[in-house]
Scaffold this motif. Structure first.
Motif, PDB file in Angstrom:
ATOM      1  N   VAL A   1       0.874  -1.174   0.000  1.00  0.00           N
ATOM      2  CA  VAL A   1       0.000   0.000   0.000  1.00  0.00           C
ATOM      3  C   VAL A   1       0.910   1.222   0.000  1.00  0.00           C
ATOM      4  CG1 VAL A   1      -1.851   1.236   1.166  1.00  0.00           C
ATOM      5  CG2 VAL A   1      -1.750  -1.257   1.298  1.00  0.00           C
ATOM      6  N   THR A   2       0.751   2.095  -0.998  1.00  0.00           N
ATOM      7  CA  THR A   2       1.669   3.221  -1.181  1.00  0.00           C
ATOM      8  C   THR A   2       0.899   4.526  -1.267  1.00  0.00           C
ATOM      9  OG1 THR A   2       3.168   1.776  -2.421  1.00  0.00           O
ATOM     10  CG2 THR A   2       3.543   4.138  -2.595  1.00  0.00           C
TER      11      THR A   2
ATOM     12  N   LYS B   1       5.433   6.872   0.507  1.00  0.00           N
ATOM     13  CA  LYS B   1       5.415   6.041   1.704  1.00  0.00           C
ATOM     14  C   LYS B   1       4.763   4.702   1.361  1.00  0.00           C
ATOM     15  CE  LYS B   1       5.051   9.970   4.880  1.00  0.00           C
ATOM     16  NZ  LYS B   1       4.235  10.593   5.961  1.00  0.00           N
ATOM     17  N   THR B   2       5.499   3.623   1.572  1.00  0.00           N
ATOM     18  CA  THR B   2       5.026   2.287   1.224  1.00  0.00           C
ATOM     19  C   THR B   2       4.944   1.420   2.473  1.00  0.00           C
ATOM     20  OG1 THR B   2       6.000   2.423  -0.987  1.00  0.00           O
ATOM     21  CG2 THR B   2       5.448   0.234  -0.170  1.00  0.00           C
TER      22      THR B   2
ATOM     23  N   LEU C   1      -4.718   1.767   5.027  1.00  0.00           N
ATOM     24  CA  LEU C   1      -5.643   2.653   4.319  1.00  0.00           C
ATOM     25  C   LEU C   1      -6.154   3.755   5.237  1.00  0.00           C
ATOM     26  CD1 LEU C   1      -7.724   0.049   2.243  1.00  0.00           C
ATOM     27  CD2 LEU C   1      -5.884   1.542   1.435  1.00  0.00           C
ATOM     28  N   GLY C   2      -6.343   3.425   6.527  1.00  0.00           N
ATOM     29  CA  GLY C   2      -6.770   4.443   7.484  1.00  0.00           C
ATOM     30  C   GLY C   2      -5.695   5.480   7.732  1.00  0.00           C
ATOM     31  N   ASN C   3      -4.427   5.053   7.774  1.00  0.00           N
ATOM     32  CA  ASN C   3      -3.325   5.994   7.988  1.00  0.00           C
ATOM     33  C   ASN C   3      -3.138   6.926   6.796  1.00  0.00           C
ATOM     34  OD1 ASN C   3      -2.823   4.811  10.484  1.00  0.00           O
ATOM     35  ND2 ASN C   3      -1.287   3.397   9.659  1.00  0.00           N
TER      36      ASN C   3
ATOM     37  N   ILE D   1      -3.651   6.833  -3.684  1.00  0.00           N
ATOM     38  CA  ILE D   1      -3.175   5.664  -2.947  1.00  0.00           C
ATOM     39  C   ILE D   1      -3.076   4.495  -3.919  1.00  0.00           C
ATOM     40  CG2 ILE D   1      -3.645   4.048  -1.067  1.00  0.00           C
ATOM     41  CD1 ILE D   1      -5.169   6.226   0.340  1.00  0.00           C
ATOM     42  N   HIS D   2      -1.958   3.824  -3.876  1.00  0.00           N
ATOM     43  CA  HIS D   2      -1.718   2.690  -4.767  1.00  0.00           C
ATOM     44  C   HIS D   2      -1.713   1.403  -3.952  1.00  0.00           C
ATOM     45  CE1 HIS D   2       0.066   0.113  -7.822  1.00  0.00           C
ATOM     46  NE2 HIS D   2       0.974  -0.248  -6.928  1.00  0.00           N
TER      47      HIS D   2
END
Length: 229
Positions: free
Chosen positions: A119-120, A128-129, A142-144, A151-152
């Motif tokens: 999640v990136t 940020k990954t 996803l919450g952060n 978002i990737h």
């Protein structure tokens, strides 16, 4: 003319929702692999062209997305392709996207099969990954990143995804009776290289058994001198 080639589909199941991820690349863009070979580009991304920023999709959302891409395919034939030399037929792209629901796997299943789910946050550099192993870690990431413009969600290997091996177990049908060929030389054992082998012992391992009488009748060799028992 440049086309977008859709190579693979790998949905992530998150409860009753899904993250629709596909593997695609442009037909005229290239990259170098680990061996230094020049290959066509491939990358994973969330199928949210019609709704930027959306990550989690319900079944109804995926059906709408499938119709959206099918309309694009009908209006621009050749823009989206399953391979370099083929085009999607009418309705084929929509069915292909919907098939991702049936083949969807959880993060745990992808991880156990040997994949690395990432999640990136691509809103600004440096990106940020976060590497996630469970569904809870995925939801936490996803919450952060909530509020980020882009978002990737994808896999570390940009070209392939591994799926759990599933062995197909065929049900064994129990026969009420079997057919065995018997001649003057004994019981039929096997036929190999223009030679017929027989055995005098009527046992399961040595005698060739047939489940039905049908495959025996076309054989001209066994037409005479043999009986079915």
């Amino acid at each position: 003319m440049s086309s977008e080639i859709l190579y693979d589909i790998a949905f992530i199941e998150v409860g009753e929702q899904y993250i629709p991820i596909i593997n695609q690349g442009s037909s005229n863009c290239y990259e170098y692999n680990q061996d230094g070979r020049k290959v066509r580009e491939r990358y994973w991304h969330v199928l949210n062209l019609g709704c930027r920023g959306k990550i989690l999709f319900s079944r109804d959302d995926i059906e709408k997305t499938a119709k959206y891409f099918e309309a694009i395919n009908e209006d621009n034939k050749g823009l989206l392709r399953p391979s370099r030399y083929m085009e999607f037929k009418t309705g084929e792209l929509e069915r292909w996207i919907l098939s991702g629901i049936k083949s969807a796997l959880t993060v745990e299943e992808y991880h156990d099969a040997g994949n690395r789910v990432l999640v990136t946050d691509c809103s600004r550099e440096p990106y940020k990954t976060v590497y996630v192993k469970t569904t809870d870690q995925l939801l936490e990431a996803l919450g952060n990143f909530k509020g980020a413009k882009e978002i990737h969600v994808g896999f570390l290997d940009s070209r392939h995804v591994y799926r759990p091996f599933q062995r197909k177990v065929r049900p064994v049908k129990e026969r009420e009776k079997f057919y065995v060929l018997r001649g003057i030389w004994g019981y039929f054992q096997r036929y190999r290289g223009q030679k017929v082998f027989f055995t005098s012992v009527l046992s399961d391992r040595s005698v060739r058994k047939f489940s039905t009488e049908k495959p025996l009748k076309p054989s001209a060799y066994f037409a005479e001198g043999f009986l079915l028992i």
